[in-house]
Scaffold this active site. Structure first.
Site, PDB file in Angstrom:
ATOM      1  N   HIS A   3     -10.084  -5.659  -0.374  1.00 11.55           N
ATOM      2  CA  HIS A   3      -9.384  -4.568  -1.006  1.00 11.55           C
ATOM      3  C   HIS A   3      -9.252  -4.737  -2.235  1.00 11.55           C
ATOM      4  CE1 HIS A   3      -6.685  -1.276  -1.409  1.00 11.55           C
ATOM      5  NE2 HIS A   3      -5.652  -2.032  -1.769  1.00 11.55           N
ATOM      6  N   THR A   7      -3.028  -3.535   2.258  1.00 13.60           N
ATOM      7  CA  THR A   7      -4.138  -2.983   2.661  1.00 13.60           C
ATOM      8  C   THR A   7      -5.331  -3.993   3.107  1.00 13.60           C
ATOM      9  OG1 THR A   7      -3.732  -1.169   1.390  1.00 13.60           O
ATOM     10  CG2 THR A   7      -6.190  -1.195   2.351  1.00 13.60           C
ATOM     11  N   ASP A  40       0.979   2.032   5.131  1.00 16.24           N
ATOM     12  CA  ASP A  40       2.064   2.200   4.036  1.00 16.24           C
ATOM     13  C   ASP A  40       1.580   3.103   2.952  1.00 16.24           C
ATOM     14  OD1 ASP A  40       3.979   1.135   2.047  1.00 16.24           O
ATOM     15  OD2 ASP A  40       2.918   0.030   1.233  1.00 16.24           O
TER      16      ASP A  40
END
Length: 423
Positions: free
Chosen positions: A141, A357, A241
């Site tokens: 990510h 993430t 989130d």
């Protein structure tokens, strides 16, 4: 790996558990449910909820050393504060009561009030979150985002492989699954040659994460080692989130995200214990360069947990847009907590720590729409004929997760959130 009797893959329950259930007897996650305007702690088993307050009041937990009425609270904080060993003792006892061949609870005269269908209850926030920290610990990510906004040769910033990067988030907007959110508003600068504008976010995104919840405290000034870190971690939840990408792009220099992140973070209602996740430990990636001594660890500290994110347009069916896995983390939870406290920062029971993430190396494993649509250049088709680059008003984002081994599936249920228009 700790051997825990309640994890035995051969165990069966006298409660009917559907074959594809997230909640077999080997799981027994804890949560808070509401029924008839009354909140209580419960444990999920199959499609049912076991009312722990009633279970304790009828004397079934007398030999676990629990304080009176510890489950007659609106959160799990008082229970979590008793520590992992107490949590394990209680989970083991509940496992015994629910096993095939044990009729003590099954034949109790009040069983219909003790064991309630999940469809008859409303699930609530499991804990009162005192502090919330979000990490940035998936290498793929971080690399993807770095490629988009810098270049592949400088995708990871110089500190990324030396420290578990993180920031402190807002706890007042951490919400339970099922609670809708409003599209956030803020400043954006879509044209670098013009002044900023104000209005609703146009690039609303989800972030596919997991989070751990703490069950102990360290005194201010004292750190927690990677060796001791898991003593302070009770269990895990799914975390969406939310992120407003256009607001974040304008505001994050020099102090990081603010309005782009503090409007909402959604969590799943069932806290799956670290004891239930014990069978799913795996080795993590080789960390190069070598980490500093306080971040070194022994044993298997990563976990194999399948993750999925889906988008459900209003009035249409849902579509899975990614399938990732918690094993794609570079930094593990023990390292995150050790780094968090190495400066003497004190943690509290009920604190929430997001993974950041979670993205795998393949496009179908990316953990955000920013990556899935690659900054909007690769729209994703929906079942109703529309396309998605980012999240639209009326969309519901649904995240699910489960671990599976030896024929046993230990799941987290889901975190589901609908997006309403900005006010």
């Amino acid at each position: 790996m700790i051997e825990i009797a309640a994890n035995n893959p051969t165990l069966k329950s006298w409660v009917v558990v559907p074959e594809d259930s997230d909640f077999p007897i080997q799981n027994l996650p804890f949560g808070i449910f509401e029924r008839k305007r009354h909140k209580s702690a419960g444990v999920a088993i199959g499609e049912m909820v076991l009312d722990l307050a009633d279970l304790q009041s009828h004397g079934f937990l007398d030999d676990t050393g629990l304080p009176d009425k510890v489950f007659e609270k609106e959160t799990l904080n008082a229970f979590l504060a008793l520590g992992r060993k107490t949590g394990r003792r209680v989970r083991n006892k509940i496992s015994e009561l629910l096993r095939e061949g044990n009729a003590a609870l099954k034949n109790h005269h009040n069983i219909n009030s003790l064991l309630i269908p999940q469809q008859e209850v409303k699930m609530c926030m499991p804990v009162r979150v005192g502090d919330y920290t979000d990490f940035y610990s998936s290498e793929q990510h971080a690399y993807n985002v770095g490629c988009m906004f810098r270049d592949p040769d400088n995708a990871l910033l110089p500190n990324w492989k030396h420290i578990p990067v993180g920031y402190h988030g807002r706890t007042s907007s951490v919400i339970a699954s099922g609670v809708p959110i409003r599209r956030p508003k803020g400043q954006q600068r879509p044209d670098d040659n013009k002044p900023p504008v104000f209005g609703p976010c146009k690039l609303l995104d989800f972030e596919l994460e997991m989070a751990f919840i703490t069950c102990g405290e360290n005194p201010l000034g004292e750190s927690i080692s990677t060796e001791k870190a898991e003593d302070y971690i009770f269990g895990m939840v799914l975390l969406n989130d939310w992120s407003a990408r256009d607001i974040q792009k304008w505001e994050y220099v020099p102090l990081g995200p603010f309005l782009a992140k503090n409007f909402a973070s959604s969590v799943s209602p069932w806290v799956v214990t670290m004891d239930a996740l014990e069978p799913f430990r795996i080795s993590g990636p080789q960390q190069n360069p070598k980490v500093l001594p306080y971040l070194e660890y022994g044993g298997k500290k990563h976990f194999d947990i399948n993750l999925e994110a889906a988008i459900k347009p209003e009035g249409s069916e849902e579509k899975a847009v990614t399938n990732s896995n918690f094993k794609y983390m570079y930094w593990n939870m023990a390292q995150q907590l050790a780094h968090h406290t190495v400066n003497g920062c004190n943690i509290k029971t009920g604190d929430l720590y997001g993974s950041g993430t979670i993205s795998g190396s393949e496009p179908g494993q990316f953990g955000s729409m920013l990556e899935i649509s690659w900054k909007g250049t690769k729209p994703v088709p929906m079942p109703d004929g529309s396309e998605r680059k980012f999240i639209l008003d009326g969309d519901t984002v649904i995240m699910r997760g489960y671990a599976e081994k030896s024929g046993v599936r230990v799941g987290f249920g889901e975190v589901s959130t609908k997006v309403l228009p900005a006010l």
